[in-house]
Design a protein around this motif. Sequence first.
Motif, short mmCIF file in Angstrom:
data_model
loop_
_atom_site.label_atom_id
_atom_site.label_comp_id
_atom_site.label_asym_id
_atom_site.label_seq_id
_atom_site.Cartn_x
_atom_site.Cartn_y
_atom_site.Cartn_z
N MET A 88 0.85 -1.19 0.00
CA MET A 88 0.00 0.00 0.00
C MET A 88 0.89 1.24 0.00
SD MET A 88 -2.70 1.01 2.96
CE MET A 88 -3.17 -0.70 3.22
N SER A 89 0.65 2.16 -0.93
CA SER A 89 1.45 3.39 -0.92
C SER A 89 1.02 4.22 0.28
CB SER A 89 1.22 4.17 -2.21
OG SER A 89 0.06 4.96 -2.09
N ASP A 90 1.95 5.06 0.75
CA ASP A 90 1.66 5.81 1.97
C ASP A 90 0.46 6.73 1.81
OD1 ASP A 90 2.94 5.55 4.49
OD2 ASP A 90 3.26 7.71 4.43
N SER A 91 0.27 7.28 0.60
CA SER A 91 -0.84 8.22 0.42
C SER A 91 -2.19 7.50 0.36
CB SER A 91 -0.63 9.05 -0.83
OG SER A 91 -0.69 8.22 -1.97
N ALA A 92 -2.17 6.18 0.13
CA ALA A 92 -3.43 5.43 0.10
C ALA A 92 -3.70 4.72 1.42
CB ALA A 92 -3.41 4.42 -1.03
N ARG A 93 -2.83 4.94 2.39
CA ARG A 93 -3.00 4.27 3.68
C ARG A 93 -4.09 4.98 4.48
NH1 ARG A 93 -0.80 1.08 7.32
NH2 ARG A 93 1.04 0.34 6.27
N PRO A 94 -5.15 4.26 4.89
CA PRO A 94 -6.16 4.94 5.67
C PRO A 94 -5.64 5.26 7.07
CG PRO A 94 -6.85 2.68 5.15
CD PRO A 94 -5.45 2.85 4.66
N ARG A 95 -5.79 6.48 7.48
CA ARG A 95 -5.45 6.88 8.85
C ARG A 95 -6.61 7.67 9.41
NH1 ARG A 95 0.32 8.41 6.57
NH2 ARG A 95 1.62 6.80 7.50
N ARG A 96 -7.78 7.02 9.32
CA ARG A 96 -9.01 7.69 9.75
C ARG A 96 -9.01 7.91 11.25
NH1 ARG A 96 -12.78 3.09 7.53
NH2 ARG A 96 -11.06 1.97 8.52
N SER A 97 -8.57 6.90 11.97
CA SER A 97 -8.68 6.91 13.43
C SER A 97 -7.34 6.49 14.03
CB SER A 97 -9.76 5.91 13.85
OG SER A 97 -9.54 4.64 13.22
N ALA A 98 -6.85 7.28 14.98
CA ALA A 98 -5.58 6.96 15.65
C ALA A 98 -5.82 7.02 17.15
CB ALA A 98 -4.50 7.95 15.23
N LEU A 99 -5.88 5.85 17.79
CA LEU A 99 -6.24 5.78 19.20
C LEU A 99 -5.00 5.80 20.10
CD1 LEU A 99 -8.49 5.30 21.38
CD2 LEU A 99 -8.05 2.84 21.10
N TYR A 100 -4.99 6.79 21.00
CA TYR A 100 -3.95 6.81 22.02
C TYR A 100 -4.33 5.87 23.14
CZ TYR A 100 -2.15 11.51 20.70
OH TYR A 100 -1.60 12.60 20.09
N MET A 101 -3.34 5.29 23.77
CA MET A 101 -3.58 4.63 25.05
C MET A 101 -2.34 4.74 25.91
SD MET A 101 -3.79 0.86 23.55
CE MET A 101 -4.95 1.53 22.37
N PRO A 102 -2.57 4.94 27.22
CA PRO A 102 -1.42 5.02 28.11
C PRO A 102 -0.72 3.66 28.12
CG PRO A 102 -3.47 5.70 29.22
CD PRO A 102 -3.85 5.07 27.95
N ALA A 103 0.58 3.63 27.88
CA ALA A 103 1.29 2.34 27.87
C ALA A 103 1.34 1.76 29.27
CB ALA A 103 2.69 2.52 27.30
N SER A 104 0.96 2.56 30.28
CA SER A 104 0.92 2.07 31.66
C SER A 104 -0.38 1.37 31.99
CB SER A 104 1.10 3.27 32.60
OG SER A 104 0.17 4.29 32.27
N ASN A 105 -1.30 1.28 31.01
CA ASN A 105 -2.62 0.66 31.26
C ASN A 105 -2.70 -0.69 30.54
OD1 ASN A 105 -5.30 -0.14 31.17
ND2 ASN A 105 -6.11 1.92 30.83
N PRO A 106 -2.45 -1.80 31.28
CA PRO A 106 -2.40 -3.12 30.63
C PRO A 106 -3.72 -3.52 29.98
CG PRO A 106 -1.99 -3.30 33.02
CD PRO A 106 -2.18 -1.85 32.71
N ARG A 107 -4.85 -3.11 30.57
CA ARG A 107 -6.15 -3.47 29.97
C ARG A 107 -6.31 -2.81 28.61
NH1 ARG A 107 -9.85 -5.89 33.64
NH2 ARG A 107 -11.58 -5.45 32.24
N ALA A 108 -5.90 -1.55 28.52
CA ALA A 108 -5.99 -0.84 27.24
C ALA A 108 -5.06 -1.49 26.21
CB ALA A 108 -5.63 0.63 27.44
N LEU A 109 -3.85 -1.83 26.61
CA LEU A 109 -2.90 -2.47 25.69
C LEU A 109 -3.46 -3.78 25.17
CD1 LEU A 109 0.69 -2.02 27.17
CD2 LEU A 109 -0.52 -0.62 25.53
N ALA A 110 -4.07 -4.55 26.08
CA ALA A 110 -4.62 -5.85 25.67
C ALA A 110 -5.77 -5.66 24.69
CB ALA A 110 -5.09 -6.63 26.90
N LYS A 111 -6.58 -4.66 24.96
CA LYS A 111 -7.75 -4.37 24.12
C LYS A 111 -7.36 -3.90 22.72
CE LYS A 111 -12.18 -2.82 25.56
NZ LYS A 111 -12.90 -3.01 26.77
N ALA A 112 -6.21 -3.23 22.63
CA ALA A 112 -5.82 -2.54 21.39
C ALA A 112 -5.86 -3.46 20.17
CB ALA A 112 -4.42 -1.96 21.55
N ARG A 113 -5.50 -4.71 20.40
CA ARG A 113 -5.36 -5.63 19.25
C ARG A 113 -6.70 -5.95 18.60
NH1 ARG A 113 -1.77 -6.89 23.21
NH2 ARG A 113 0.39 -7.15 22.58
#
Length: 290
Positions: free
Chosen positions: A1-26
């Motif tokens: 995929m070329s970089d300009s065609a890469r969808p970046r609609r949503s970018a979710l932050y999560m604190p790396a100190s929050n294991p539940r959020a990290l687990a959920k991210a996948r």
Amino acid sequence: MSDSARPRRSALYMPASNPRALAKARSLPADVIILDLEDAVAPEAKEDARNAAIAAVAEGGFGNRELAIRINALDTPWGRDDLAAVVHANIDAVLVPKVYRPSDITACNAALADAPSRLQLWAMIETCAVVPHLDALAALAAGTRLSLFVMGVNDLAKEMRAKLTPERTPFLPILTLAVAAARAHGVAVLDGVCNEFRDLDVFEAEARQGLMFGFDGKTLIHPDQIAPCNTMFSPSEEDLAWAHAVIAAFALPENAGKGAIRVDGKMAELLHLEQARQMVAIADSIAAQE
Ligand code: COA
Ligand code: MG
């Protein structure tokens, strides 16, 4: 995929100190995941958060989502160690906070000399000092790993002593300048976060504003914001119908060599053909990943 065609609609932050959020991210359908070591992590938790982020990346399972780590600024006690730790992590990007001047990015770029070539540098646009330097900053894309801007509206509000209202009036000129500088140099650009994660009407209005301003997508703080954000930043059926009509019309033999034609009663120029192709490329990428 070329970089300009890469969808970046949503970018979710999560604190790396929050294991539940990290687990959920996948399992969350955000196009981009940003593991945060900076503002969302308390000073006493910085080292643990860095280790947790590196461990989560090593464990994998993020699929085709883009994966970024937001480090602490290089002039903090943690920034240099963060940068050293992420050099060989299997991530797509390092997000650099509190960029004051273009040399902040060249310093990070130099520190990443040994990193794999696919590792990108992303810059937070969140200081008053950087505003007059946005064009010079974006121009670094030509000679460094810099490829994306992320608006940091909470920090801008704090520095400017401005009120962050749903209309975001004090910040609109800066949003425009950042998008224009980014586009001038082929840099992608994501809107800031909406703190009101319980009120999706407020979120949707802000996401629509970001779309109108030309952002590729929006940064998010809560999983509930992902679905409305993906919808907002996906080409609509109407947009796609227009794009396919423009592409088909320019492909007709009678339109060969023409710069401006009529499509559905409106003018379409070659610039619209370019826009139409970009839209279809993004839609195809979204369909391929869903
Ligand atoms: N990423 C992944 N998962 C998240 C998440 C995020 N950003 N925010 C919340 N979740 C998860 C929670 O862990 C919880 O999971 P669980 O049901 O398995 O326990 C679930 O979603 C529901 O969370 P909720 O109770 O609605 O939110 P909260 O009150 O616990 O947390 C915030 C609210 C704002 C503190 C939290 O969403 C957050 O930390 N957001 C990110 C902040 C950040 O990274 N800021 C830096 C950039 S501005
Ligand atoms: Mg910030």
